[in-house]
Design an enzyme around this catalytic site. Structure first.
Site, mmCIF file in Angstrom:
data_model
loop_
_atom_site.group_PDB
_atom_site.id
_atom_site.type_symbol
_atom_site.label_atom_id
_atom_site.label_comp_id
_atom_site.label_asym_id
_atom_site.label_seq_id
_atom_site.Cartn_x
_atom_site.Cartn_y
_atom_site.Cartn_z
ATOM 1 N N GLN A 131 0.995 -1.287 -0.025
ATOM 2 C CA GLN A 131 -0.052 0.041 0.032
ATOM 3 C C GLN A 131 0.828 1.019 -0.186
ATOM 4 O OE1 GLN A 131 -2.149 0.607 3.666
ATOM 5 N NE2 GLN A 131 -3.918 1.327 2.499
ATOM 6 N N TYR A 133 0.366 4.854 0.633
ATOM 7 C CA TYR A 133 -0.402 5.858 1.153
ATOM 8 C C TYR A 133 0.436 6.789 1.849
ATOM 9 C CZ TYR A 133 -5.233 4.083 0.476
ATOM 10 O OH TYR A 133 -6.472 3.918 -0.248
ATOM 11 N N SER A 134 0.943 6.380 2.973
ATOM 12 C CA SER A 134 1.752 7.538 3.903
ATOM 13 C C SER A 134 2.847 7.885 3.426
ATOM 14 C CB SER A 134 1.907 6.740 5.162
ATOM 15 O OG SER A 134 0.989 6.537 6.110
ATOM 16 N N SER A 166 4.292 -1.472 4.204
ATOM 17 C CA SER A 166 4.513 -2.937 4.572
ATOM 18 C C SER A 166 4.747 -4.038 3.641
ATOM 19 C CB SER A 166 3.176 -3.273 5.362
ATOM 20 O OG SER A 166 2.928 -2.439 6.503
ATOM 21 N N GLU A 249 -10.800 -2.000 5.763
ATOM 22 C CA GLU A 249 -9.755 -2.493 6.862
ATOM 23 C C GLU A 249 -10.444 -3.048 7.988
ATOM 24 O OE1 GLU A 249 -5.375 -0.832 8.191
ATOM 25 O OE2 GLU A 249 -6.741 0.466 7.617
ATOM 26 N N SER A 383 -3.751 7.103 13.225
ATOM 27 C CA SER A 383 -3.688 7.304 14.511
ATOM 28 C C SER A 383 -4.869 7.527 15.563
ATOM 29 C CB SER A 383 -2.774 8.678 14.755
ATOM 30 O OG SER A 383 -3.393 9.707 14.614
ATOM 31 N N ASN A 384 -4.578 7.362 16.725
ATOM 32 C CA ASN A 384 -5.932 7.415 17.895
ATOM 33 C C ASN A 384 -6.391 8.988 17.692
ATOM 34 O OD1 ASN A 384 -5.335 4.933 18.823
ATOM 35 N ND2 ASN A 384 -5.160 5.601 21.020
ATOM 36 N N GLU A 385 -5.822 9.649 17.427
ATOM 37 C CA GLU A 385 -6.163 11.496 17.479
ATOM 38 C C GLU A 385 -7.204 11.564 16.052
ATOM 39 O OE1 GLU A 385 -2.481 11.351 19.801
ATOM 40 O OE2 GLU A 385 -3.081 10.498 17.718
#
Length: 403
Positions: A131, A133-134, A166, A249, A383-385
């Protein structure tokens, strides 16, 4: 969702269990109960071979239509498969983003030609995907993508950098979110491209993790190319397609993940009993709290899956599950260090060592690996945020966060 009342599901579970017992032999039998999240104790080559073994039995495309090589399983059957797989202590699976993410995306947004070209090979584990993306400046804020894709002579020419890719070193293809309209900003002007990895314009550099693994990579594009028709959902619609991929996902496999968490937690309780640390009132209270939270996780995941049976597509409420399990497993990793006390700070001389990039010797036990790897849970996959923003804005209808 009640999995106990349908005798057909019991028969399906027997079929899965029988197949696993017949095929978890030889080299694969050595890795039963191994390969859990963050452990890195099953070689990638073995995981790839096991994916191909599963593909030979038709177990990769559970939710894909039979017309394209899948099994056409119901959601309940998918849940039964992952439950039975985990209970059989089969090896931890390769993060097969082709089957889990790209395949469903192509079925929802891709052309018929793209579906027929790419889905059957991924369900046969003949082609592996990663993937794109980031980026260094666009991680959780995916709309900040700067990688460019310009059409030229019937091809897309791609330049830029992706990070945290990954298993890119093992992938045959990568799906890339790139800025295809010069001067565009944020969500506009993005396209979702399918790009072959084996070409001179792509370089992969492994990133060494704190547990010694090299699952993640940097991926550089220097005039890399792909065919003009390998854009999914149409030029400029990349944001919509990318969000669709992220929604896929959070599917039935999360319940299998929860069961593996249960097995890991039970092992921690056994560790506490064997060492006598369970006699500590403080640690015993923390273990009870962790058990309660794990039960909440299970019931929440079942509720999320029940909603999928009605809506057929994961909604923003699926972020609740990601936020919860990532935080729970991270806390469990911390709890494991307290249960083990000073032993959690030293290497185990009886633990098999492996050498990471740069020649560093990593001799970590399972609990040290869990603790170190779980630090990333609250960052990757959103992320959690970000998860809290999605829940607040798109589930609860709260005002958007000021920018």
């Amino acid at each position: 969702m009640d999995l106990r009342s349908d005798p057909r599901l019991a028969g399906f579970a027997d079929e899965v269990r029988t197949w696993l017992e017949e095929h978890l032999v030889g080299e694969f039998a050595r890795y039963r109960g191994r390969g859990l999240t963050g452990q890195d104790d099953v070689p990638v080559e073995v995981q790839i071979a096991w994916e191909r073994e599963l593909a030979s039995g038709g177990w990769l495309g559970l939710d894909f239509p039979e017309s394209i090589g899948g099994r056409g399983c119901t959601l309940a059957e998918q849940v039964v498969f992952f439950n039975t797989y985990t209970e059989a202590r089969a090896p931890g699976r390769l993060p097969n983003v082709g089957v889990m993410l790209l395949g469903p995306t192509l079925m929802a947004f891709g052309s018929t030609e793209q579906q027929q070209r790419f889905v059957p090979p991924m369900l046969a584990a003949e082609e592996l995907w990663c993937q794109g993306y980031s980026e260094p400046d666009a991680g959780s804020d995916l709309a900040g993508v700067a990688t460019t894709a310009i059409r030229s002579d019937g091809r897309w020419v791609i330049n830029g950098q992706k990070v945290w890719t990954s298993l890119a070193q093992h992938a045959d293809w990568i799906f890339v979110l790139a800025r295809s309209t010069p001067g565009s900003q944020r969500h506009a002007g993005l396209s979702y491209l399918l790009v072959p990895m084996d070409q001179p314009g792509i370089e992969v550099r492994p990133i060494v993790q704190i547990n010694g693994g090299v699952e993640f990579n940097e991926t550089f594009f220097d005039d890399a190319v792909t065919d003009a028709d390998l854009v999914v959902g149409g030029e400029g619609n990349g944001w919509k397609v990318a969000m669709g991929t992220l929604a896929f996902e959070r599917g039935a496999s999360t319940l299998g993940q929860q069961i593996s968490f249960r097995q890991e937690f039970d092992a921690l309780v056994s560790e506490a009993r064997a060492s006598g640390r369970i006699r500590s009132e403080v640690l015993r209270s923390e273990l009870v709290q962790s058990h309660i939270e794990l039960e909440i996780l299970r019931y929440n995941q079942m509720r999320m899956l029940t909603s999928l049976t009605h809506d057929q597509l994961a909604g923003p409420e699926q972020s609740i599950g990601k936020l919860y399990w990532a935080s729970w497993h991270q806390r469990m990793g911390e709890l494991a260090t307290r249960v083990r006390g000073a032993m959690s700070m030293v290497a185990d001389p009886d633990e098999g060592a492996h050498t990471g990039e740069g020649g560093l010797d990593y001799r970590l036990d399972r609990w040290q690996r869990t603790f170190l790897y779980s630090r990333a849970h609250t960052i990757y996959g959103g992320s959690n945020e970000i998860q809290r923003n999605i829940i607040g804005e798109r589930v609860l209808g709260l005002p958007r966060e000021p920018r």
